[in-house]
Scaffold this motif. Structure first.
Motif, PDB file in Angstrom:
ATOM      1  N   ASP A 142       0.837  -1.208   0.000  1.00 48.55           N
ATOM      2  CA  ASP A 142       0.000   0.000   0.000  1.00 48.55           C
ATOM      3  C   ASP A 142       0.864   1.247   0.000  1.00 48.55           C
ATOM      4  OD1 ASP A 142      -2.382  -1.391   0.010  1.00 48.55           O
ATOM      5  OD2 ASP A 142      -2.466  -1.517   2.198  1.00 48.55           O
ATOM      6  N   GLU A 143       1.887   1.239   0.865  1.00 52.73           N
ATOM      7  CA  GLU A 143       2.791   2.387   0.955  1.00 52.73           C
ATOM      8  C   GLU A 143       3.583   2.548  -0.341  1.00 52.73           C
ATOM      9  OE1 GLU A 143       6.259   4.153   3.956  1.00 52.73           O
ATOM     10  OE2 GLU A 143       5.740   2.027   4.010  1.00 52.73           O
ATOM     11  N   LEU A 144       4.008   1.436  -0.934  1.00 51.39           N
ATOM     12  CA  LEU A 144       4.797   1.481  -2.160  1.00 51.39           C
ATOM     13  C   LEU A 144       4.025   2.117  -3.303  1.00 51.39           C
ATOM     14  CD1 LEU A 144       7.368   0.638  -3.744  1.00 51.39           C
ATOM     15  CD2 LEU A 144       6.218  -1.530  -4.233  1.00 51.39           C
ATOM     16  N   TYR A 145       2.775   1.684  -3.510  1.00 47.77           N
ATOM     17  CA  TYR A 145       1.975   2.249  -4.600  1.00 47.77           C
ATOM     18  C   TYR A 145       1.744   3.745  -4.399  1.00 47.77           C
ATOM     19  CZ  TYR A 145       0.860  -2.361  -6.544  1.00 47.77           C
ATOM     20  OH  TYR A 145       0.935  -3.599  -7.144  1.00 47.77           O
ATOM     21  N   THR A 146       1.450   4.141  -3.162  1.00 51.15           N
ATOM     22  CA  THR A 146       1.240   5.560  -2.866  1.00 51.15           C
ATOM     23  C   THR A 146       2.506   6.367  -3.139  1.00 51.15           C
ATOM     24  OG1 THR A 146      -0.403   5.034  -1.161  1.00 51.15           O
ATOM     25  CG2 THR A 146       0.608   7.227  -1.084  1.00 51.15           C
ATOM     26  N   ASN A 147       3.648   5.834  -2.692  1.00 50.93           N
ATOM     27  CA  ASN A 147       4.920   6.527  -2.883  1.00 50.93           C
ATOM     28  C   ASN A 147       5.297   6.615  -4.359  1.00 50.93           C
ATOM     29  OD1 ASN A 147       5.107   6.784  -0.138  1.00 50.93           O
ATOM     30  ND2 ASN A 147       6.566   5.122   0.139  1.00 50.93           N
ATOM     31  N   LEU A 148       5.022   5.542  -5.111  1.00 49.48           N
ATOM     32  CA  LEU A 148       5.328   5.552  -6.541  1.00 49.48           C
ATOM     33  C   LEU A 148       4.519   6.625  -7.263  1.00 49.48           C
ATOM     34  CD1 LEU A 148       5.561   1.741  -7.403  1.00 49.48           C
ATOM     35  CD2 LEU A 148       7.401   3.414  -7.591  1.00 49.48           C
ATOM     36  N   GLU A 149       3.251   6.747  -6.898  1.00 50.94           N
ATOM     37  CA  GLU A 149       2.393   7.771  -7.514  1.00 50.94           C
ATOM     38  C   GLU A 149       2.949   9.163  -7.237  1.00 50.94           C
ATOM     39  OE1 GLU A 149      -0.294   8.638  -9.967  1.00 50.94           O
ATOM     40  OE2 GLU A 149      -1.176   6.926  -8.914  1.00 50.94           O
ATOM     41  N   THR A 150       3.346   9.399  -5.983  1.00 51.52           N
ATOM     42  CA  THR A 150       3.892  10.702  -5.597  1.00 51.52           C
ATOM     43  C   THR A 150       5.210  10.993  -6.310  1.00 51.52           C
ATOM     44  OG1 THR A 150       2.862  10.508  -3.407  1.00 51.52           O
ATOM     45  CG2 THR A 150       4.658  12.106  -3.650  1.00 51.52           C
ATOM     46  N   TYR A 152       6.410   9.620  -9.085  1.00 53.53           N
ATOM     47  CA  TYR A 152       6.265   9.762 -10.542  1.00 53.53           C
ATOM     48  C   TYR A 152       5.763  11.160 -10.899  1.00 53.53           C
ATOM     49  CZ  TYR A 152       4.600   9.185 -15.302  1.00 53.53           C
ATOM     50  OH  TYR A 152       4.379   9.347 -16.645  1.00 53.53           O
ATOM     51  N   THR A 153       4.776  11.637 -10.154  1.00 47.90           N
ATOM     52  CA  THR A 153       4.230  12.968 -10.430  1.00 47.90           C
ATOM     53  C   THR A 153       5.287  14.047 -10.209  1.00 47.90           C
ATOM     54  OG1 THR A 153       2.025  12.222  -9.761  1.00 47.90           O
ATOM     55  CG2 THR A 153       2.405  14.597  -9.846  1.00 47.90           C
ATOM     56  N   LEU A 173       7.712   3.715 -27.358  1.00 49.91           N
ATOM     57  CA  LEU A 173       7.234   2.881 -26.253  1.00 49.91           C
ATOM     58  C   LEU A 173       6.693   3.754 -25.120  1.00 49.91           C
ATOM     59  CD1 LEU A 173      10.037   0.145 -26.100  1.00 49.91           C
ATOM     60  CD2 LEU A 173       7.659  -0.178 -26.811  1.00 49.91           C
ATOM     61  N   ALA A 174       7.403   4.840 -24.818  1.00 48.36           N
ATOM     62  CA  ALA A 174       6.965   5.740 -23.754  1.00 48.36           C
ATOM     63  C   ALA A 174       5.625   6.386 -24.120  1.00 48.36           C
ATOM     64  CB  ALA A 174       8.021   6.815 -23.502  1.00 48.36           C
ATOM     65  N   ALA A 175       5.489   6.793 -25.377  1.00 48.49           N
ATOM     66  CA  ALA A 175       4.238   7.409 -25.827  1.00 48.49           C
ATOM     67  C   ALA A 175       3.080   6.415 -25.737  1.00 48.49           C
ATOM     68  CB  ALA A 175       4.400   7.920 -27.262  1.00 48.49           C
ATOM     69  N   PHE A 176       3.355   5.168 -26.116  1.00 53.68           N
ATOM     70  CA  PHE A 176       2.324   4.132 -26.031  1.00 53.68           C
ATOM     71  C   PHE A 176       1.913   3.918 -24.579  1.00 53.68           C
ATOM     72  CE2 PHE A 176       1.235  -0.360 -25.373  1.00 53.68           C
ATOM     73  CZ  PHE A 176       0.137  -0.478 -26.224  1.00 53.68           C
ATOM     74  N   GLY A 177       2.904   3.875 -23.680  1.00 53.81           N
ATOM     75  CA  GLY A 177       2.610   3.673 -22.273  1.00 53.81           C
ATOM     76  C   GLY A 177       1.769   4.798 -21.698  1.00 53.81           C
ATOM     77  N   ILE A 178       2.112   6.032 -22.040  1.00 53.82           N
ATOM     78  CA  ILE A 178       1.367   7.191 -21.539  1.00 53.82           C
ATOM     79  C   ILE A 178      -0.075   7.159 -22.042  1.00 53.82           C
ATOM     80  CG2 ILE A 178       1.151   9.709 -21.724  1.00 53.82           C
ATOM     81  CD1 ILE A 178       4.197   9.866 -21.698  1.00 53.82           C
ATOM     82  N   SER A 179      -0.264   6.708 -23.273  1.00 54.37           N
ATOM     83  CA  SER A 179      -1.614   6.679 -23.844  1.00 54.37           C
ATOM     84  C   SER A 179      -2.500   5.611 -23.200  1.00 54.37           C
ATOM     85  CB  SER A 179      -1.535   6.437 -25.358  1.00 54.37           C
ATOM     86  OG  SER A 179      -1.076   5.115 -25.631  1.00 54.37           O
ATOM     87  N   ARG A 180      -1.862   4.583 -22.623  1.00 59.45           N
ATOM     88  CA  ARG A 180      -2.641   3.477 -22.050  1.00 59.45           C
ATOM     89  C   ARG A 180      -2.704   3.515 -20.520  1.00 59.45           C
ATOM     90  NH1 ARG A 180      -3.177  -0.876 -25.602  1.00 59.45           N
ATOM     91  NH2 ARG A 180      -4.519  -1.715 -23.944  1.00 59.45           N
ATOM     92  N   ILE A 181      -1.670   4.056 -19.888  1.00 61.74           N
ATOM     93  CA  ILE A 181      -1.599   4.043 -18.430  1.00 61.74           C
ATOM     94  C   ILE A 181      -1.534   5.476 -17.922  1.00 61.74           C
ATOM     95  CG2 ILE A 181      -0.270   3.263 -16.428  1.00 61.74           C
ATOM     96  CD1 ILE A 181       0.877   1.052 -18.248  1.00 61.74           C
ATOM     97  N   HIS A 182      -2.492   5.849 -17.064  1.00 57.14           N
ATOM     98  CA  HIS A 182      -2.593   7.238 -16.621  1.00 57.14           C
ATOM     99  C   HIS A 182      -2.220   7.433 -15.156  1.00 57.14           C
ATOM    100  CE1 HIS A 182      -4.501   7.907 -20.477  1.00 57.14           C
ATOM    101  NE2 HIS A 182      -5.388   6.971 -20.196  1.00 57.14           N
ATOM    102  N   SER A 183      -2.059   6.331 -14.419  1.00 59.03           N
ATOM    103  CA  SER A 183      -1.701   6.468 -13.006  1.00 59.03           C
ATOM    104  C   SER A 183      -1.141   5.146 -12.495  1.00 59.03           C
ATOM    105  CB  SER A 183      -2.917   6.861 -12.163  1.00 59.03           C
ATOM    106  OG  SER A 183      -3.852   5.793 -12.132  1.00 59.03           O
ATOM    107  N   VAL A 184      -0.404   5.216 -11.382  1.00 57.74           N
ATOM    108  CA  VAL A 184       0.108   4.002 -10.734  1.00 57.74           C
ATOM    109  C   VAL A 184      -1.053   3.185 -10.191  1.00 57.74           C
ATOM    110  CG1 VAL A 184       1.528   3.135  -8.839  1.00 57.74           C
ATOM    111  CG2 VAL A 184       2.312   5.092 -10.173  1.00 57.74           C
ATOM    112  N   GLN A 185      -2.102   3.859  -9.725  1.00 58.92           N
ATOM    113  CA  GLN A 185      -3.277   3.160  -9.206  1.00 58.92           C
ATOM    114  C   GLN A 185      -3.908   2.284 -10.294  1.00 58.92           C
ATOM    115  OE1 GLN A 185      -4.342   2.900  -6.168  1.00 58.92           O
ATOM    116  NE2 GLN A 185      -6.122   1.639  -6.716  1.00 58.92           N
ATOM    117  N   GLN A 186      -3.893   2.759 -11.537  1.00 61.16           N
ATOM    118  CA  GLN A 186      -4.416   1.969 -12.646  1.00 61.16           C
ATOM    119  C   GLN A 186      -3.593   0.700 -12.835  1.00 61.16           C
ATOM    120  OE1 GLN A 186      -4.625   4.189 -16.288  1.00 61.16           O
ATOM    121  NE2 GLN A 186      -5.408   2.469 -17.490  1.00 61.16           N
ATOM    122  N   VAL A 187      -2.282   0.811 -12.675  1.00 62.21           N
ATOM    123  CA  VAL A 187      -1.409  -0.366 -12.763  1.00 62.21           C
ATOM    124  C   VAL A 187      -1.752  -1.343 -11.646  1.00 62.21           C
ATOM    125  CG1 VAL A 187       0.972  -1.178 -12.628  1.00 62.21           C
ATOM    126  CG2 VAL A 187       0.449   0.946 -13.845  1.00 62.21           C
TER     127      VAL A 187
END
Length: 284
Positions: A142-150, A152-153, A173-187
Motif C-alpha cells: 500500500d505504501e509502495l503504490y502511494t509513494n510511486l504515484e507521488t 512519478y508525479t 514505447l513511452a508514448a504508447f505507455g502514456i496513452s494506455r496508463i494514466h496512473s500508478v493506481q491503474q497499474v
C-alpha cells in the motif's frame, strides 16, 4: 648467431608486450577515466533520496548495502554501467549513428556483458531477497503504490513525457505507455485483477527458464562469441544502402545486408540455443 638470439629476444619481448596489452585492455575499467567517474557521487546521493521516497519504512532494502558500498553485490555493475553511459554519450553524440560506429563499440559492450555474467547473478539474488523481505511486511505494498504515484508525479512524469516526444523506439514505447496508463493506481488495479496465483506460478517458471538460459549463456563463454558475431553483422551492414541505425528505415538495404549475414549461419550455436531455451520456457 648472436644477432639471431637478439632478434629472437626482441620477437619474444614483443609477444609478451602484446599479451600484456590485451590483458590490460580486457581488465580496464570505464571508470578509469576521471571525467566519467566524476558524477557517481551525485548520482548515488540522488538515488538515495529516491530510495526512501519510494521504499518507505522497509529497511530490508538498502541501496547502500545492495549497490553503493564498495563490497555490495551490485556495486561494480552500477559503477561500470554509469561510467559506460557517460562514455557512450560522448562517443555516439546526438546525431545519427552508423553501424560501423556501433561495431567499433562492440568490445566495450561485451566487457559489460562479461561483468554482468560475473556479478549479475549475485546482484539479482540480493535484490530479489531484499524485496521479498519488504513484501512480507504489513502495509508495504500500500505504501509502495502511494509513494510511486507521488514520486512519478514529482520527478518522473516530465522526463517520461520528454522521452515520449522523441522519434526513437524508446520514445514510441513511452508514448504508447502514456496513452494506455494514466496512473500508478491503474497499474495496481490491473495487477490485482489479472495477476492470479496461476499467473504468478507461470511467471515464476518463466523467470527460472530465463535465469537458466542466462547462466548457460555466461557459463559457455557465449558473450565473446556473440560479440564477434555482432561485430561481423554490424560491419556488413555499414554501407551506403544502410547509412544509419534507424529502426524506421531498416527495411530495404539494412534488412538485405543483415539477411545475407544470417544466411551464412554465422550466429553462434550457444546464442541460438539460449534464445530457443528461453523462448520455450517462457511459452510453457
Amino acid at each position: 648467431y648472436i644477432l639471431n638470439l637478439i632478434e629472437a629476444a626482441k620477437f619474444f619481448t614483443m609477444k609478451v608486450l602484446v599479451v600484456l596489452a590485451i590483458i590490460a585492455a580486457a581488465s580496464a575499467s570505464f571508470c578509469d577515466n576521471a571525467m566519467y567517474r566524476a558524477g557517481i557521487g551525485a548520482a548515488k546521493a540522488q538515488a538515495l533520496i529516491g530510495e526512501r521516497t519510494v521504499i518507505g519504512h522497509c529497511t530490508s532494502f538498502s541501496l547502500n548495502s545492495l549497490v553503493f558500498d564498495s563490497d555490495a553485490p551490485c556495486n561494480i555493475l552500477f559503477e561500470e554501467g554509469y561510467c559506460y553511459g557517460k562514455y557512450a554519450k560522448d562517443y555516439y553524440g546526438s546525431g545519427s549513428v552508423s553501424y560501423g560506429k556501433v561495431a567499433d563499440d562492440v568490445d566495450n559492450i561485451a566487457k559489460l556483458g562479461n561483468l554482468a555474467c560475473e556479478h549479475g547473478r549475485a546482484c539479482f539474488e540480493a535484490v530479489r531477497d531484499a524485496l521479498e523481505a519488504c513484501i512480507e511486511e504489513d502495509d508495504f505494498l500500500d505504501e509502495l503504490y502511494t509513494n510511486l504515484e507521488t514520486a512519478y508525479t514529482a520527478y518522473g512524469q516530465k522526463a517520461v513525457e520528454e522521452i515520449a516526444s522523441q522519434k526513437t523506439i524508446l520514445g514510441e514505447l513511452a508514448a504508447f505507455g502514456i496513452s494506455r496508463i494514466h496512473s500508478v493506481q491503474q497499474v495496481r488495479e490491473f495487477i490485482e485483477t489479472h495477476v492470479t496465483e496461476g499467473v504468478m506460478a507461470d511467471a515464476a517458471s518463466a523467470s527460472q527458464a530465463v535465469q537458466k538460459a542466462a547462466a548457460e549463456f555466461c557459463d559457455s563463454g557465449c558473450v565473446d562469441q556473440t560479440a564477434a558475431f555482432a561485430k561481423l553483422l554490424f560491419i556488413a551492414m555499414d554501407d551506403s544502402t544502410c547509412p544509419a541505425v534507424d529502426h524506421k528505415n531498416f527495411c530495404g538495404g539494412c534488412q538485405k545486408r543483415a539477411g545475407s549475414v544470417m544466411e551464412t549461419g554465422a550466429i553462434p550455436c550457444c546464442l541460438k540455443k539460449v534464445i530457443e531455451d528461453a523462448a520455450e520456457g517462457v511459452t510453457m
